[in-house]
Write a protein that holds these residues in place. Structure first.
Motif, short mmCIF file in Angstrom:
data_model
loop_
_atom_site.label_atom_id
_atom_site.label_comp_id
_atom_site.label_asym_id
_atom_site.label_seq_id
_atom_site.Cartn_x
_atom_site.Cartn_y
_atom_site.Cartn_z
N MET A 184 0.84 -1.21 0.00
CA MET A 184 0.00 0.00 0.00
C MET A 184 0.86 1.25 0.00
SD MET A 184 -2.77 -1.23 2.86
CE MET A 184 -3.58 0.34 2.95
N VAL A 185 0.41 2.24 -0.72
CA VAL A 185 1.10 3.53 -0.76
C VAL A 185 0.06 4.60 -0.96
CG1 VAL A 185 1.48 3.24 -3.22
CG2 VAL A 185 2.84 4.89 -1.97
N GLY A 186 0.24 5.78 -0.39
CA GLY A 186 -0.80 6.77 -0.59
C GLY A 186 -0.50 8.12 -0.02
N HIS A 187 -1.40 9.05 -0.26
CA HIS A 187 -1.32 10.41 0.27
C HIS A 187 -2.23 10.46 1.49
CE1 HIS A 187 0.37 11.01 -3.68
NE2 HIS A 187 -0.77 10.64 -4.22
N ASP A 195 -4.39 13.39 3.08
CA ASP A 195 -5.73 13.78 2.68
C ASP A 195 -6.66 12.58 2.59
OD1 ASP A 195 -4.54 12.76 0.44
OD2 ASP A 195 -4.57 14.61 -0.70
N GLY A 196 -6.30 11.51 3.29
CA GLY A 196 -7.16 10.33 3.36
C GLY A 196 -7.10 9.42 2.16
N ASN A 197 -6.12 9.63 1.28
CA ASN A 197 -6.00 8.89 0.02
C ASN A 197 -4.89 7.85 0.12
OD1 ASN A 197 -4.87 9.78 -3.33
ND2 ASN A 197 -6.33 8.22 -2.74
N PHE A 198 -5.20 6.60 -0.20
CA PHE A 198 -4.13 5.59 -0.25
C PHE A 198 -4.35 4.64 -1.42
CE2 PHE A 198 -7.29 3.49 2.42
CZ PHE A 198 -7.23 2.17 2.03
#
Length: 352
Positions: free
Chosen positions: A263-266, A269-272
């Protein structure tokens, strides 16, 4: 700070973002005007020819309509963008945590404390039969990147850097030299409260670039987990308050499905994202991938989020789009599509 192969109009077309999204926003608020070739060949300037005000209230917001339209309404050929000043000082650090939940909880607390983080990211510990994701997070003035232990291990080996095989956050702080010390102290305290360790700040350009180069190679690091296999990337976005629960549930789902899915994400801002690596010649595994992505999208919707924060709907999430917007919302989108592209020339079959 988008991916290595991104183009400006491509980023606008998918409504995408990058590692600095929490601090500086996604593409949508940073696009002031677009030059678009409409399906009938006419040239449209969404805010008017030569216009670039920071805000406007004249008529419908055509710029926002085309940002995220995924090529279904016209060709984006030019973008007028906001510019942001470079910070006076920058510091980057990596922190390790005993669990994914602890790392994500730390991210949420950093955001709630209004620490001006530019970037934040996390890595998790490897699980049995599954490679768990990397997440990326941005805050007011800094940004945290999230890698699960599997992604942290993969990134470390691929980039030839020593990283603990543990849930990991990459944090970047932006500000003045005077304010940076205070931000660092506040961040360190929140990290310790969540069981984090290993904080060491890098302020030199070469060290910082080395850390973020490792993060940006996450896609290739994930593919290296299963040489000869293909990658399938999917994403969701949920309210920050629901992020820890959704991330933990997604990790458990990956393990139960025996899927390789770092998993990878921003996460700021709640984004993955889940980078699913699979054998495309194995129909059974491909079906498990599809079922997982549908469950992930519906898990995000149940949490009050969206089925995609920046990748777009494309072909794979059309059913989820209807569940997210409802029939009235979908009918409205189809009316807009029919008005601008009555012969369905632009990306037919995509989104709607």
């Amino acid at each position: 700070d988008p991916g290595a192969d991104a183009s400006l109009c491509g980023m606008a077309a998918t409504g995408a973002s990058g590692t600095n999204a929490v601090r500086y926003g996604t593409m949508r608020p940073n696009v002031l005007n677009l030059r678009v070739v409409l399906p009938d060949g006419r040239l449209l300037h969404t805010a008017g020819p030569g216009r670039q005000p920071r805000k406007r209230a004249a008529g419908y917001d055509l710029t926002s309509l085309f940002v995220g339209s995924e090529g279904t309404l016209g060709f984006l050929t030019q973008a007028t963008l906001r510019l942001h000043p470079l910070p006076e000082a920058t510091a980057v650090s990596i922190a390790s945590f005993p669990s994914v939940g602890a790392a994500v909880a730390c991210t949420v607390q950093v955001l709630q404390a209004a620490v001006p983080v530019a970037r934040i990211g996390e890595c998790l510990q490897p699980g049995v039969g599954v490679q768990v994701p990397v997440l990326e997070l941005n805050t007011a003035s800094s940004h945290p990147e999230f890698l699960d232990e599997v992604m942290a291990d993969a990134c470390g080996r691929f980039s030839r850097m020593e990283l603990p095989v543990a849930a990991t956050l990459l944090l970047e702080l932006h500000g003045s030299r005077r304010s940076l010390a205070e931000q660092q102290q506040q961040t360190e305290e929140i990290v310790r409260q969540n069981g984090g360790s290993g904080l060491a700040w890098a302020e030199g350009l070469e060290e910082r670039e080395q850390l973020w180069a490792m993060r940006h190679n996450a896609w290739y690091a994930a593919l290296a987990l299963r040489p000869g296999c293909q990658g399938y990337s999917t994403d969701v976005c949920v309210p920050i308050s629901r992020l820890p629960d959704v991330v933990v549930e997604t990790k458990q789902d990956l393990q139960a499905s025996s899927l390789t899915g770092p998993m990878v994400g921003h996460v700021g801002d709640g984004n993955f994202h889940c980078i699913l690596v699979f054998n495309s010649q194995d129909p059974e595994e491909a079906q498990r991938i599809h079922a997982f992505t549908q469950r992930l999208g519906r898990r995000a919707l149940a949490a009050g989020g969206t089925c995609t924060g920046e990748h777009g709907v494309g072909l794979g999430k059309r059913a989820l789009l209807q569940e997210e917007l409802g029939q009235e919302g979908l009918d409205t989108l189809r009316s807009i599509k029919a008005a601008l592209d009555p012969h369905n020339l632009m990306n037919p079959g995509k989104v709607l």
